[in-house]
Each structure stands twice: as C-alpha cells, then as structure tokens.
Design a protein around this motif. Structure first.
Motif, PDB file in Angstrom:
ATOM      1  N   PHE A  11       0.846  -1.201  -0.014  1.00 22.89           N
ATOM      2  CA  PHE A  11       0.089   0.121   0.096  1.00 22.89           C
ATOM      3  C   PHE A  11       0.912   1.285  -0.057  1.00 22.89           C
ATOM      4  N   ARG A  12       1.925   1.309   1.062  1.00 21.45           N
ATOM      5  CA  ARG A  12       2.541   2.434   0.820  1.00 21.45           C
ATOM      6  C   ARG A  12       3.585   2.625  -0.381  1.00 21.45           C
ATOM      7  N   LYS A  13       3.776   1.527  -1.060  1.00 20.88           N
ATOM      8  CA  LYS A  13       4.670   1.779  -2.389  1.00 20.88           C
ATOM      9  C   LYS A  13       3.625   1.970  -3.492  1.00 20.88           C
ATOM     10  N   THR A  14       2.448   1.912  -3.306  1.00 21.61           N
ATOM     11  CA  THR A  14       1.361   1.901  -4.657  1.00 21.61           C
ATOM     12  C   THR A  14       0.440   3.267  -4.160  1.00 21.61           C
ATOM     13  N   ARG A  15       0.300   3.792  -3.154  1.00 24.31           N
ATOM     14  CA  ARG A  15      -0.557   4.676  -2.540  1.00 24.31           C
ATOM     15  C   ARG A  15      -0.785   5.687  -3.790  1.00 24.31           C
TER      16      ARG A  15
END
Length: 290
Positions: A257-261
């Motif tokens: 999630f953090r990488k693709t937010r």
C-alpha cells in the motif's frame, strides 16, 4: 404523531424542509419538523433560519459542534411525538407518499429503514468516487437489505419509535466521522429489536468532492480501528483485516500500500475510479494504522 428530525452541518436544507412541510399539510395526523444545526458557518445558517417561518417547524442552532451522534440524541429529546423520522439534511424526496409509507409500515414494527438512491446521472466528474461508491455499495433494495437487516441499518433515512430510540441512543463516544450508525444497528440486534426494511428511499444529494471523500474515508477507517472491538463482527473490512492478520499478511499488504498509494490515489481521483482498487486502498490504509 410524527417528529421529523434533521441534523445538519454546512448544508442548505431549506428546500427539503419546505417540501416535507407541503407533504405534511395533506396528511391527517400531526407532524413537526425539527432541524438542528451543528455550528455551521453563518452564511449557511442565515438561509436555513427561514425554516422557523414554516408552521410546526423549528431551526435549532447549537453554539458548538457536538458531532453526528450527540446531535441526533438532542433532537430526540426535543421531539414531541411518539414516532421519530430521522433524515440527513442532504436528502431529496422521491415519492409524494414518502411520509404515509412510513407511518403505514411502522404499525407492527419498532424500526423501519427506507433506503437511499443516487441520481442516474453523475452530476460531475469531481464527485465520481463518492458517486461510484454509493451506487455500488449503498444502493440496496429492501429485499437485499433484509438479508442482513442489522448490518444494513443506516441513519440516513429511518423511522423509529421514540421509546425504543431513547432506550438505546447513538453512542456519543464515537468521535470524528463514521460508524456510529453501525454501532446503533448492533445495539438493535443485541436488544432483539426487529428492523423492517422497505422501499421508501430518498435521494442522496450531498456528494463530496473526490479528495474530500477520500479523506473522510480515511477518517472513517481510523474510527473503525479505534472501535474494532465493538464493530468487528459487523463490518466486512474488519472481517477481512482479521483474516489478513491471522495469516500474517498485514505487513506485506501495508508495504504494498505504501509503495502504490500514489498510483491508487491517481486512479481513485480520476473520472472512472475502480471500486476494487478502492477496496484495496481501504484495507491497505487499515493495515498501516498503528
């Protein structure tokens, strides 16, 4: 006989009240309409004060913001009649028999939920996320809602006997945005209060801009996490989160999630947001809460 209770915050609901007032004149039982303003800005209150000019209508101004739960409880204290019809201020009438439909349905029930609809046409792409979410998740027929009557309870549009409401009340410990109505539905189930779902919807007109709705969703998820012990068995997102933790997928999902937010937000704020990506966004946001 019937108290129509409308909480409002920074929304012009004069038109809704005027239309409800016109419908009330055709019925053979007494009706009052109480609107409580949760410390809105002055410009909005100025127009809504015209509600006081209508017979059996009152515009109540709170000096400070008390929140979604407390304002509904306050309205119930001021109501004169035995039947309480709660309506959100950003609603729009659909049927000319809306009030009569409710009064007929409550005869053998304590709580009746009418449902909601969205306009068939997206008003603007700046509202696309809220609109698509509403169409895919919130629009449900009475038959569909009746399959899980308590989980499908919504405070947007419902009728309840005053005696029943005053025994339960909305949980005022809920702060911020989201899920106080989920908790109310849980209490109804615990107490064995039967809910009847009928097809008596209102339009949901007050769509938030995409960025605002995404922020409100995040706030709602924070509330969900804060009250997860109370809500766990009744909210699908929490049930999924529980499985994710059980199989130790929380950290990988949080990392993804953090990488693709940024990419996810770009899609969700576009003209045609993907609801599956929105579901992942919510799960990823929840997995990142510590």
């Amino acid at each position: 006989m019937l108290s129509i209770l409308i909480p409002t915050y920074n929304y012009d609901c004069l038109g809704l009240v005027e239309e409800l007032h016109r419908h009330a004149q055709t019925l053979l039982f007494p009706i009052e309409i109480l609107v409580a303003d949760d410390a809105s800005n002055e410009d909005m209150k100025r127009n809504n004060r015209k509600i006081n000019k209508l017979s059996n209508c009152m515009f109540i101004e709170l000096k400070e913001n008390v929140g979604r739960a407390r304002i509904r409880n306050l309205l119930s204290e001021k109501a004169r009649y035995d039947l309480l019809l709660f309506i959100d201020s950003d609603a729009g009438l659909i049927s000319s028999t809306f009030l009569q439909n409710y009064v007929s349905a409550i005869q053998n029930s304590d709580v009746v939920c009418g449902g909601l609809l969205y306009d068939s046409t997206l008003p603007s792409v700046i509202f696309s996320l809220r609109y698509c979410y509403g169409i895919s998740t919130e629009e449900r027929s009475a038959k569909e809602r009746s399959l899980h009557p308590y989980d499908q309870f919504s405070s947007f549009n419902f009728l309840i006997r005053k005696k029943t409401f005053r025994q339960i009340l909305f949980d005022e410990s809920f702060s911020g945005y989201g899920h106080e109505d989920t908790a109310f539905g849980i209490e109804l189930e615990k107490r064995g209060v039967k809910i009847k779902h009928i097809n008596n919807p209102l339009y949901h007109l007050g769509l938030e801009r995409n960025e605002d709705f995404l922020r409100k969703t995040e706030t709602s998820i924070e509330n969900l996490y804060r009250y997860s012990d109370k809500l766990a068995e009744h909210v699908r997102l929490l049930q999924t989160y529980k499985k994710v933790r059980k199989y130790k997928f929380q950290k990988p999902i949080a990392f993804l999630f953090r990488k693709t937010r940024g990419i996810l937000k770009k899609d969700l704020l576009a003209h045609h947001p993907n609801m599956k990506l929105f579901a992942f966004y919510k799960l990823g946001y929840l997995c990142n809460i510590k």
